[in-house]
Design an enzyme around this catalytic site. Structure first.
Site, PDB file in Angstrom:
ATOM      1  CG  HIS A 290     -86.060   4.272 -25.088  1.00 50.48           C
ATOM      2  ND1 HIS A 290     -86.688   5.439 -24.771  1.00 50.48           N
ATOM      3  CD2 HIS A 290     -85.740   3.698 -23.894  1.00 50.48           C
ATOM      4  CE1 HIS A 290     -86.761   5.577 -23.466  1.00 50.48           C
ATOM      5  NE2 HIS A 290     -86.189   4.529 -22.898  1.00 50.48           N
ATOM      6  CG  HIS A 329     -94.716  10.310 -26.910  1.00 50.87           C
ATOM      7  ND1 HIS A 329     -95.195   9.626 -25.821  1.00 50.87           N
ATOM      8  CD2 HIS A 329     -93.402  10.535 -26.685  1.00 50.87           C
ATOM      9  CE1 HIS A 329     -94.202   9.454 -24.964  1.00 50.87           C
ATOM     10  NE2 HIS A 329     -93.108   9.975 -25.464  1.00 50.87           N
ATOM     11  CG  ASP A 385     -86.327  12.036 -29.657  1.00 49.41           C
ATOM     12  OD1 ASP A 385     -85.433  12.425 -28.902  1.00 49.41           O
ATOM     13  OD2 ASP A 385     -86.911  10.945 -29.523  1.00 49.41           O
TER      14      ASP A 385
HETATM   15  N1  ACO Z   1     -95.650   9.665 -38.939  1.00 52.49           N
HETATM   16  C1  ACO Z   1     -96.745   9.303 -39.659  1.00 52.49           C
HETATM   17  N2  ACO Z   1     -97.750   8.564 -39.152  1.00 52.49           N
HETATM   18  C2  ACO Z   1     -97.637   8.200 -37.859  1.00 52.49           C
HETATM   19  C3  ACO Z   1     -96.541   8.553 -37.050  1.00 52.49           C
HETATM   20  C4  ACO Z   1     -95.517   9.328 -37.648  1.00 52.49           C
HETATM   21  N3  ACO Z   1     -94.468   9.694 -36.947  1.00 52.49           N
HETATM   22  N4  ACO Z   1     -96.702   8.037 -35.816  1.00 52.49           N
HETATM   23  C5  ACO Z   1     -97.879   7.388 -35.834  1.00 52.49           C
HETATM   24  N5  ACO Z   1     -98.449   7.477 -37.075  1.00 52.49           N
HETATM   25  C6  ACO Z   1     -99.750   6.971 -37.486  1.00 52.49           C
HETATM   26  C7  ACO Z   1     -99.711   5.470 -37.673  1.00 52.49           C
HETATM   27  O1  ACO Z   1     -99.402   5.102 -38.994  1.00 52.49           O
HETATM   28  C8  ACO Z   1    -101.122   5.111 -37.290  1.00 52.49           C
HETATM   29  O2  ACO Z   1    -101.954   5.409 -38.402  1.00 52.49           O
HETATM   30  P1  ACO Z   1    -103.196   4.436 -38.788  1.00 52.49           P
HETATM   31  O3  ACO Z   1    -104.124   4.516 -37.625  1.00 52.49           O
HETATM   32  O4  ACO Z   1    -103.730   4.999 -40.062  1.00 52.49           O
HETATM   33  O5  ACO Z   1    -102.593   3.061 -38.954  1.00 52.49           O
HETATM   34  C9  ACO Z   1    -101.488   6.058 -36.181  1.00 52.49           C
HETATM   35  O6  ACO Z   1    -100.654   7.219 -36.425  1.00 52.49           O
HETATM   36  C10 ACO Z   1    -101.202   5.516 -34.774  1.00 52.49           C
HETATM   37  O7  ACO Z   1     -99.873   5.028 -34.746  1.00 52.49           O
HETATM   38  P2  ACO Z   1     -99.321   3.944 -33.700  1.00 52.49           P
HETATM   39  O8  ACO Z   1     -98.178   3.213 -34.325  1.00 52.49           O
HETATM   40  O9  ACO Z   1    -100.473   3.111 -33.188  1.00 52.49           O
HETATM   41  O10 ACO Z   1     -98.832   4.852 -32.512  1.00 52.49           O
HETATM   42  P3  ACO Z   1     -97.895   4.385 -31.302  1.00 52.49           P
HETATM   43  O11 ACO Z   1     -98.406   5.071 -30.104  1.00 52.49           O
HETATM   44  O12 ACO Z   1     -97.788   2.900 -31.238  1.00 52.49           O
HETATM   45  O13 ACO Z   1     -96.470   4.908 -31.765  1.00 52.49           O
HETATM   46  C11 ACO Z   1     -94.485   6.159 -31.904  1.00 52.49           C
HETATM   47  C12 ACO Z   1     -95.796   5.923 -31.139  1.00 52.49           C
HETATM   48  C13 ACO Z   1     -93.665   4.846 -31.960  1.00 52.49           C
HETATM   49  C14 ACO Z   1     -93.644   7.220 -31.170  1.00 52.49           C
HETATM   50  C15 ACO Z   1     -94.835   6.637 -33.336  1.00 52.49           C
HETATM   51  O14 ACO Z   1     -95.592   7.820 -33.282  1.00 52.49           O
HETATM   52  C16 ACO Z   1     -93.589   6.814 -34.207  1.00 52.49           C
HETATM   53  O15 ACO Z   1     -93.126   5.836 -34.801  1.00 52.49           O
HETATM   54  N6  ACO Z   1     -93.018   8.065 -34.274  1.00 52.49           N
HETATM   55  C17 ACO Z   1     -91.812   8.318 -35.023  1.00 52.49           C
HETATM   56  C18 ACO Z   1     -90.570   7.906 -34.214  1.00 52.49           C
HETATM   57  C19 ACO Z   1     -90.287   8.844 -33.079  1.00 52.49           C
HETATM   58  O16 ACO Z   1     -90.286  10.071 -33.231  1.00 52.49           O
HETATM   59  N7  ACO Z   1     -89.998   8.276 -31.896  1.00 52.49           N
HETATM   60  C20 ACO Z   1     -89.640   9.066 -30.706  1.00 52.49           C
HETATM   61  C21 ACO Z   1     -90.661   8.919 -29.629  1.00 52.49           C
HETATM   62  S1  ACO Z   1     -90.225   9.957 -28.238  1.00 52.49           S
HETATM   63  C22 ACO Z   1     -89.022   9.079 -27.347  1.00 52.49           C
HETATM   64  O17 ACO Z   1     -88.942   7.896 -27.391  1.00 52.49           O
HETATM   65  C23 ACO Z   1     -88.102   9.821 -26.501  1.00 52.49           C
END
Ligand code: ACO
Length: 456
Positions: A290, A329, A385
């Site tokens: 988060h 996101h 972020d």
């Molecule tokens: N880098 C590479 N691949 C990614 C990323 C990433 N940052 N985020 C998602 N993906 C890919 C996943 O591997 C998945 O691929 P697939 O379909 O081939 O399996 C697809 O994109 C969908 O990913 P999900 O995990 O289903 O997306 P979700 O909506 O659950 O996750 C999240 C969102 C947690 C923010 C994710 O994008 C992530 O982990 N990002 C990096 C961490 C981050 O920056 N967090 C800050 C969020 S903003 C905040 O909280 C203020």
């Protein structure tokens, strides 16, 4: 009623016009194939009430159907008029005002007023509001001793969470959450005092004396003073840095029903005082999924270290070795509107502090990712972020302070969510259901009859 077809005639209230109008088509027809029974469930504002499902039973003794939604992926827990997000279009609005306009024109205190009261203040209301907040910035001297009791290397977020909770013991009247005036007084105190506690947590980690608030300064200039003032009689913040912090605070002030806002509402639904509820919300923000992601971004940029290493790093992300931090996101499937503004703010900050060498790595990472089919097809864009950590670092703050800097402005959002929640006649104490998957009833075996072996 098993097996018997049944339906109900339904009406809905048109929220925009506040008039009752029969909307026969705004319903969902459900057939329970276990029984053949049919149900009509009203659809209001694109939602059905989960409790309507309880009417769906196999027989009269049946508890009724529940919806199973781990992590609340598709469950609205409240009706809210505070923050609007359209993740596909990349839109964020507070009380209807686009975040871009607020970031450009507004201050954090004005935005906090907007979030709490629903309207922008007049100039007189804003002056009164700023004056009231400014005169609540001091904390009891015992709070100082409480902060001093932490270890020299205590994480500042742990200190903030604990000290906010401790504030409730100084204001026992805060327990009267049924009194609107009392609620507002505590909200003002929290908005005013959280920066003081946050700055003291930082000073503690540096072994520096705590700096008292300076009531002649703006909200952000005072915070910078409490962070950085040394022997000078008055700390003069650079106006560009003061404004940059103001913009960051506006951008982080609320983000509707995320993990910490839901925690605030859920804890507050027990009618506990807002200090205790806000400590819980801040604890939720502490988590790396988060409020801790900007710290991870900075670590990633440092690990890449050089623009030339970006393509190889992106390849490893695509191979699934790890994720690109600051990208993607849960809600935004477009460029996070806050990331765009933060990028511009970063330029203003670097003009004063000097350019971070990691900025070039970040820009190159963004450029390559936004052209790459892997990220394009998954709608992965920079989030809030991606650049905020670079700004905090340029201000001279350690990564451990990043979630604390998030918690200061989010205090206004948490309080707006809490106030809306406690005033909502539809709300009750939060209490989700579960799908029990454990053992059926079985008899207790005394320990002497359970054998002595330790399972491998
Ligand atoms: N880098 C590479 N691949 C990614 C990323 C990433 N940052 N985020 C998602 N993906 C890919 C996943 O591997 C998945 O691929 P697939 O379909 O081939 O399996 C697809 O994109 C969908 O990913 P999900 O995990 O289903 O997306 P979700 O909506 O659950 O996750 C999240 C969102 C947690 C923010 C994710 O994008 C992530 O982990 N990002 C990096 C961490 C981050 O920056 N967090 C800050 C969020 S903003 C905040 O909280 C203020």
């Amino acid at each position: 009623m098993a097996g018997a077809a049944r339906a109900r005639t339904l009406t809905r209230i048109r929220a925009s016009e506040h008039e009752e109008a029969p909307m026969a088509t705004d319903t969902l027809s459900v057939t329970d194939n276990r029984t053949g029974s049919e149900y009509e469930v009203p659809i209001v504002d694109g939602s059905i009430r989960a409790t309507e499902l309880r009417r769906i039973k196999v027989d009269e003794d049946d508890f009724g159907l529940m919806s199973y939604d781990p992590a609340f992926l598709n469950t609205a827990s409240c009706r809210s008029a505070i923050t609007f997000i359209d993740g596909d279009a990349g839109i964020l609005r507070y009380r209807g005002y686009p975040i871009e306009q607020l970031a450009e024109e507004s201050t954090y205190l004005e935005t906090a007023y907007l979030l709490l009261f629903g309207e922008l203040p007049t100039s007189g209301q804003l002056a009164e509001w700023a004056d009231e907040i400014t005169h609540h910035t001091f904390v009891h001297e015992s709070m100082k001793r409480l902060m001093e009791a932490f270890r020299y290397d205590a994480h500042p977020m742990g200190m903030l969470v604990s000290s906010v909770a401790a504030l409730s013991t100084f204001y026992p009247e805060a327990a009267q959450v049924g009194d609107p005036e009392n609620r507002l007084l505590q909200a003002k105190r929290l908005i005013a005092k959280v920066p003081t506690l946050a700055a003291w947590a930082y000073r503690h980690s540096r072994g520096l004396p705590y700096v008292y608030p300076d009531n002649d300064l703006s909200f952000t200039a005072n915070f910078l003073s409490m962070l950085f003032r040394m022997a000078e009689p008055r700390y003069a913040a650079d106006p560009a840095l003061e404004r940059a912090l103001e913009v960051l605070f506006v951008l982080h002030a609320d983000h509707e029903q995320n993990c910490s806002a839901s925690a605030m509402r859920s804890i507050g639904s027990s009618r506990v005082d807002p200090y205790s509820a806000l400590a819980g919300a801040a604890a939720a923000l502490y988590g790396p999924l988060h409020g801790g992601a900007n710290e991870a971004v900075l670590r990633m940029l440092a690990e890449i270290g050089d623009v030339r290493r970006v393509p190889a790093y992106v390849e490893r992300v695509k191979e699934g070795d790890f994720r690109l931090m600051g990208f993607g996101h849960r809600v935004y499937k477009n460029y996070d509107p806050r990331a765009r503004i933060i990028k511009e703010t970063a330029d203003a900050v670097f003009a004063v502090t000097g350019r971070s060498p990691l900025l070039d790595v970040a820009l190159e990472l963004e450029r390559i990712a936004l052209e790459d089919e892997y990220f394009v097809s998954r709608k992965l864009y920079p989030n809030v972020d991606f650049y905020s950590g670079l700004i905090y670092e340029a201000l001279g703050l350690p990564t451990a302070m990043f979630p604390v800097l998030f918690a200061i402005p989010r205090t206004a959002g948490w309080l707006a969510q809490w106030l809306e929640g406690v005033d909502d006649p539809e709300q009750k104490i939060a209490r989700p259901r579960q799908v029990y998957v454990g053992e059926d009833e079985r008899d207790y075996t005394p320990v002497r009859d359970r054998g002595a072996l330790v399972p491998a």
